[in-house]
Write a protein that holds these residues in place. Structure first.
Motif, PDB file in Angstrom:
ATOM      1  N   LEU A  40       0.846  -1.185   0.000  1.00 38.35           N
ATOM      2  CA  LEU A  40       0.000   0.000   0.000  1.00 38.35           C
ATOM      3  C   LEU A  40       0.885   1.240   0.000  1.00 38.35           C
ATOM      4  O   LEU A  40       1.773   1.362   0.862  1.00 38.35           O
ATOM      5  CB  LEU A  40      -0.871  -0.020   1.257  1.00 38.35           C
ATOM      6  N   PRO A  41       0.686   2.181  -0.938  1.00 35.47           N
ATOM      7  CA  PRO A  41       1.515   3.393  -0.916  1.00 35.47           C
ATOM      8  C   PRO A  41       1.124   4.327   0.224  1.00 35.47           C
ATOM      9  O   PRO A  41      -0.036   4.722   0.341  1.00 35.47           O
ATOM     10  CB  PRO A  41       1.244   4.032  -2.278  1.00 35.47           C
ATOM     11  N   LEU A  42       2.091   4.656   1.070  1.00 33.79           N
ATOM     12  CA  LEU A  42       1.865   5.655   2.102  1.00 33.79           C
ATOM     13  C   LEU A  42       2.250   7.042   1.620  1.00 33.79           C
ATOM     14  O   LEU A  42       1.669   8.039   2.043  1.00 33.79           O
ATOM     15  CB  LEU A  42       2.686   5.334   3.354  1.00 33.79           C
ATOM     16  N   CYS A  43       3.250   7.080   0.729  1.00 32.91           N
ATOM     17  CA  CYS A  43       3.658   8.356   0.149  1.00 32.91           C
ATOM     18  C   CYS A  43       4.249   8.125  -1.229  1.00 32.91           C
ATOM     19  O   CYS A  43       5.222   7.381  -1.370  1.00 32.91           O
ATOM     20  CB  CYS A  43       4.675   9.061   1.035  1.00 32.91           C
ATOM     21  N   SER A  44       3.651   8.755  -2.238  1.00 35.38           N
ATOM     22  CA  SER A  44       4.196   8.722  -3.602  1.00 35.38           C
ATOM     23  C   SER A  44       4.319  10.144  -4.136  1.00 35.38           C
ATOM     24  O   SER A  44       4.111  10.403  -5.323  1.00 35.38           O
ATOM     25  CB  SER A  44       3.326   7.861  -4.516  1.00 35.38           C
ATOM     26  N   ALA A  45       4.648  11.074  -3.261  1.00 37.62           N
ATOM     27  CA  ALA A  45       4.853  12.472  -3.645  1.00 37.62           C
ATOM     28  C   ALA A  45       6.064  12.593  -4.557  1.00 37.62           C
ATOM     29  O   ALA A  45       6.874  11.676  -4.684  1.00 37.62           O
ATOM     30  CB  ALA A  45       5.040  13.324  -2.390  1.00 37.62           C
ATOM     31  N   THR A  46       6.199  13.746  -5.214  1.00 37.67           N
ATOM     32  CA  THR A  46       7.388  14.005  -6.019  1.00 37.67           C
ATOM     33  C   THR A  46       8.625  13.959  -5.133  1.00 37.67           C
ATOM     34  O   THR A  46       8.551  14.083  -3.908  1.00 37.67           O
ATOM     35  CB  THR A  46       7.292  15.379  -6.695  1.00 37.67           C
ATOM     36  N   GLY A  47       9.780  13.815  -5.774  1.00 40.88           N
ATOM     37  CA  GLY A  47      11.017  13.734  -5.023  1.00 40.88           C
ATOM     38  C   GLY A  47      11.208  12.359  -4.421  1.00 40.88           C
ATOM     39  O   GLY A  47      10.507  11.398  -4.766  1.00 40.88           O
ATOM     40  N   SER A  48      12.143  12.248  -3.515  1.00 40.71           N
ATOM     41  CA  SER A  48      12.478  10.969  -2.883  1.00 40.71           C
ATOM     42  C   SER A  48      12.031  10.950  -1.435  1.00 40.71           C
ATOM     43  O   SER A  48      12.171  11.940  -0.711  1.00 40.71           O
ATOM     44  CB  SER A  48      13.993  10.721  -2.950  1.00 40.71           C
ATOM     45  N   GLN A  49      11.501   9.797  -1.049  1.00 40.01           N
ATOM     46  CA  GLN A  49      11.168   9.523   0.346  1.00 40.01           C
ATOM     47  C   GLN A  49      12.040   8.349   0.785  1.00 40.01           C
ATOM     48  O   GLN A  49      12.072   7.311   0.122  1.00 40.01           O
ATOM     49  CB  GLN A  49       9.682   9.189   0.492  1.00 40.01           C
ATOM     50  N   LEU A  50      12.755   8.525   1.898  1.00 41.38           N
ATOM     51  CA  LEU A  50      13.799   7.587   2.296  1.00 41.38           C
ATOM     52  C   LEU A  50      13.641   7.165   3.755  1.00 41.38           C
ATOM     53  O   LEU A  50      12.893   7.766   4.516  1.00 41.38           O
ATOM     54  CB  LEU A  50      15.178   8.237   2.123  1.00 41.38           C
ATOM     55  N   THR A  51      14.375   6.151   4.124  1.00 41.67           N
ATOM     56  CA  THR A  51      14.582   5.659   5.502  1.00 41.67           C
ATOM     57  C   THR A  51      13.309   5.617   6.336  1.00 41.67           C
ATOM     58  O   THR A  51      13.222   6.256   7.384  1.00 41.67           O
ATOM     59  CB  THR A  51      15.660   6.491   6.235  1.00 41.67           C
ATOM     60  N   PRO A  52      12.299   4.863   5.899  1.00 42.40           N
ATOM     61  CA  PRO A  52      11.105   4.748   6.739  1.00 42.40           C
ATOM     62  C   PRO A  52      11.396   3.986   8.025  1.00 42.40           C
ATOM     63  O   PRO A  52      12.227   3.082   8.061  1.00 42.40           O
ATOM     64  CB  PRO A  52      10.139   3.970   5.848  1.00 42.40           C
ATOM     65  N   THR A  53      10.694   4.371   9.074  1.00 38.64           N
ATOM     66  CA  THR A  53      10.719   3.631  10.329  1.00 38.64           C
ATOM     67  C   THR A  53       9.308   3.612  10.888  1.00 38.64           C
ATOM     68  O   THR A  53       8.503   4.492  10.587  1.00 38.64           O
ATOM     69  CB  THR A  53      11.747   4.220  11.313  1.00 38.64           C
ATOM     70  N   ILE A  54       8.983   2.606  11.720  1.00 35.30           N
ATOM     71  CA  ILE A  54       7.595   2.280  11.996  1.00 35.30           C
ATOM     72  C   ILE A  54       7.372   2.011  13.476  1.00 35.30           C
ATOM     73  O   ILE A  54       8.252   1.501  14.171  1.00 35.30           O
ATOM     74  CB  ILE A  54       7.183   1.055  11.141  1.00 35.30           C
ATOM     75  N   ALA A  55       6.173   2.360  13.951  1.00 39.58           N
ATOM     76  CA  ALA A  55       5.731   2.032  15.302  1.00 39.58           C
ATOM     77  C   ALA A  55       4.294   1.523  15.232  1.00 39.58           C
ATOM     78  O   ALA A  55       3.490   2.023  14.438  1.00 39.58           O
ATOM     79  CB  ALA A  55       5.809   3.254  16.214  1.00 39.58           C
ATOM     80  N   ALA A  56       3.964   0.534  16.054  1.00 38.31           N
ATOM     81  CA  ALA A  56       2.592   0.051  16.152  1.00 38.31           C
ATOM     82  C   ALA A  56       1.713   1.141  16.753  1.00 38.31           C
ATOM     83  O   ALA A  56       2.151   1.923  17.595  1.00 38.31           O
ATOM     84  CB  ALA A  56       2.539  -1.207  17.000  1.00 38.31           C
ATOM     85  N   ASP A  57       0.439   1.191  16.324  1.00 40.49           N
ATOM     86  CA  ASP A  57      -0.478   2.201  16.871  1.00 40.49           C
ATOM     87  C   ASP A  57      -1.341   1.656  18.015  1.00 40.49           C
ATOM     88  O   ASP A  57      -2.175   2.372  18.565  1.00 40.49           O
ATOM     89  CB  ASP A  57      -1.352   2.799  15.775  1.00 40.49           C
ATOM     90  N   ALA A  92      -0.367   1.011  12.197  1.00 39.73           N
ATOM     91  CA  ALA A  92       0.983   1.523  12.443  1.00 39.73           C
ATOM     92  C   ALA A  92       1.096   2.976  12.029  1.00 39.73           C
ATOM     93  O   ALA A  92       0.266   3.499  11.266  1.00 39.73           O
ATOM     94  CB  ALA A  92       2.006   0.695  11.671  1.00 39.73           C
ATOM     95  N   ILE A  93       2.133   3.625  12.547  1.00 42.77           N
ATOM     96  CA  ILE A  93       2.535   4.964  12.116  1.00 42.77           C
ATOM     97  C   ILE A  93       3.948   4.864  11.565  1.00 42.77           C
ATOM     98  O   ILE A  93       4.816   4.242  12.174  1.00 42.77           O
ATOM     99  CB  ILE A  93       2.471   5.964  13.270  1.00 42.77           C
ATOM    100  N   VAL A  94       4.154   5.441  10.384  1.00 40.34           N
ATOM    101  CA  VAL A  94       5.442   5.394   9.691  1.00 40.34           C
ATOM    102  C   VAL A  94       5.946   6.818   9.512  1.00 40.34           C
ATOM    103  O   VAL A  94       5.177   7.724   9.179  1.00 40.34           O
ATOM    104  CB  VAL A  94       5.296   4.694   8.320  1.00 40.34           C
ATOM    105  N   THR A  95       7.237   7.028   9.712  1.00 35.94           N
ATOM    106  CA  THR A  95       7.862   8.325   9.469  1.00 35.94           C
ATOM    107  C   THR A  95       9.067   8.155   8.548  1.00 35.94           C
ATOM    108  O   THR A  95       9.638   7.062   8.469  1.00 35.94           O
ATOM    109  CB  THR A  95       8.256   9.011  10.791  1.00 35.94           C
ATOM    110  N   TRP A  96       9.441   9.225   7.831  1.00 34.12           N
ATOM    111  CA  TRP A  96      10.508   9.118   6.827  1.00 34.12           C
ATOM    112  C   TRP A  96      11.090  10.484   6.489  1.00 34.12           C
ATOM    113  O   TRP A  96      10.530  11.524   6.813  1.00 34.12           O
ATOM    114  CB  TRP A  96       9.972   8.462   5.549  1.00 34.12           C
ATOM    115  N   ASP A  97      12.261  10.463   5.801  1.00 29.05           N
ATOM    116  CA  ASP A  97      12.867  11.655   5.189  1.00 29.05           C
ATOM    117  C   ASP A  97      12.169  11.922   3.855  1.00 29.05           C
ATOM    118  O   ASP A  97      11.925  10.991   3.094  1.00 29.05           O
ATOM    119  CB  ASP A  97      14.340  11.436   4.851  1.00 29.05           C
ATOM    120  N   ASP A  98      11.935  13.201   3.522  1.00 29.65           N
ATOM    121  CA  ASP A  98      11.147  13.523   2.329  1.00 29.65           C
ATOM    122  C   ASP A  98      11.669  14.810   1.701  1.00 29.65           C
ATOM    123  O   ASP A  98      11.701  15.848   2.348  1.00 29.65           O
ATOM    124  CB  ASP A  98       9.693  13.695   2.759  1.00 29.65           C
TER     125      ASP A  98
END
Length: 214
Positions: free
Chosen positions: A141-158, A163-169
């Motif tokens: 499932l795409p969480l982010c397909s914005a322009t540019g690069s999204q990198l280094t996702p990390t995840i926590a259970a909700d 879950a909640i995922v965070t990344w560099d964008d």
């Protein structure tokens, strides 16, 4: 503890795992249980408890010629539970890499990764149940397909099976920090392509995440 690693004892990297008890005595096969010895390289595993004394391990895998995401479950006795050499979590075109994993609190897991199927790096996620069956959209499932690069996702259970995922964008031209929530059914919960957590000048990178318990 259960420890997983990339292992070069053969002609390429494979994935092995071992359990050690509270007294420092290894519990399974000498030198580890093989989770994946497929052709190509399997390395950089990430591991989470299955809640029953075993573990679920995920890794990037280039057996097909480009990197995909695979996973395998091992029970408390060191017996592999799913398809030999792992279940394909994502085998889309392009490279999928840097998976991270969290329990879904039902014996399965939620896995997120960096995905190049669209010609730039995006963030995808997939849930796999305790039996090794993927639960959400095929290949993730795409969480982010914005322009540019999204990198280094990390995840926590909700705490409710999602879950909640965070990344560099770098959609704005420099790297910022974004996050997205997905529920137990695979429905994205927040603003499309993620909520901006920090868009200060300069680059922000390498986020880490933990639940707030709420």
């Amino acid at each position: 503890a259960i420890v997983a690693w990339g292992d070069y004892r053969g002609v390429s990297y494979d994935i092995y795992v071992q359990r050690v008890n509270a007294y420092g005595v290894v519990q399974w096969t000498t030198d580890g249980v093989a989770l994946c010895t497929a052709t190509g390289n399997q390395s950089s595993p990430k591991v989470v408890s299955d809640g029953s004394g075993g573990a679920i391990v995920t890794w990037p895998d280039d057996r097909s010629g480009n990197y995909d995401i695979y996973a395998q479950r091992v029970n408390a006795s060191g017996v592999v539970q799913w398809t030999p050499n792992g279940v394909a979590i994502c085998s889309a075109t392009g490279n999928q890499s840097y998976p991270t994993i969290v329990s879904d609190d039902l014996g399965g897991a939620i896995i997120t990764w960096r995905d190049y199927r669209n010609g730039n790096n995006d963030i995808y996620v997939q849930r796999v149940n305790a039996s090794g069956a993927v639960q959400w959209k095929s290949n993730g499932l795409p969480l982010c397909s914005a322009t540019g690069s999204q990198l280094t996702p990390t995840i926590a259970a909700d705490g409710t099976g999602g879950a909640i995922v965070t990344w560099d964008d770098n959609r704005s031209g420099n790297y910022d920090i974004y996050a997205q929530s997905v529920n137990a059914s695979g429905a994205v919960q927040w603003t499309a392509d993620g909520v901006v957590l920090c868009a200060a000048t300069g680059n922000q990178h390498s986020p880490a995440i933990v639940t707030d318990g709420l």
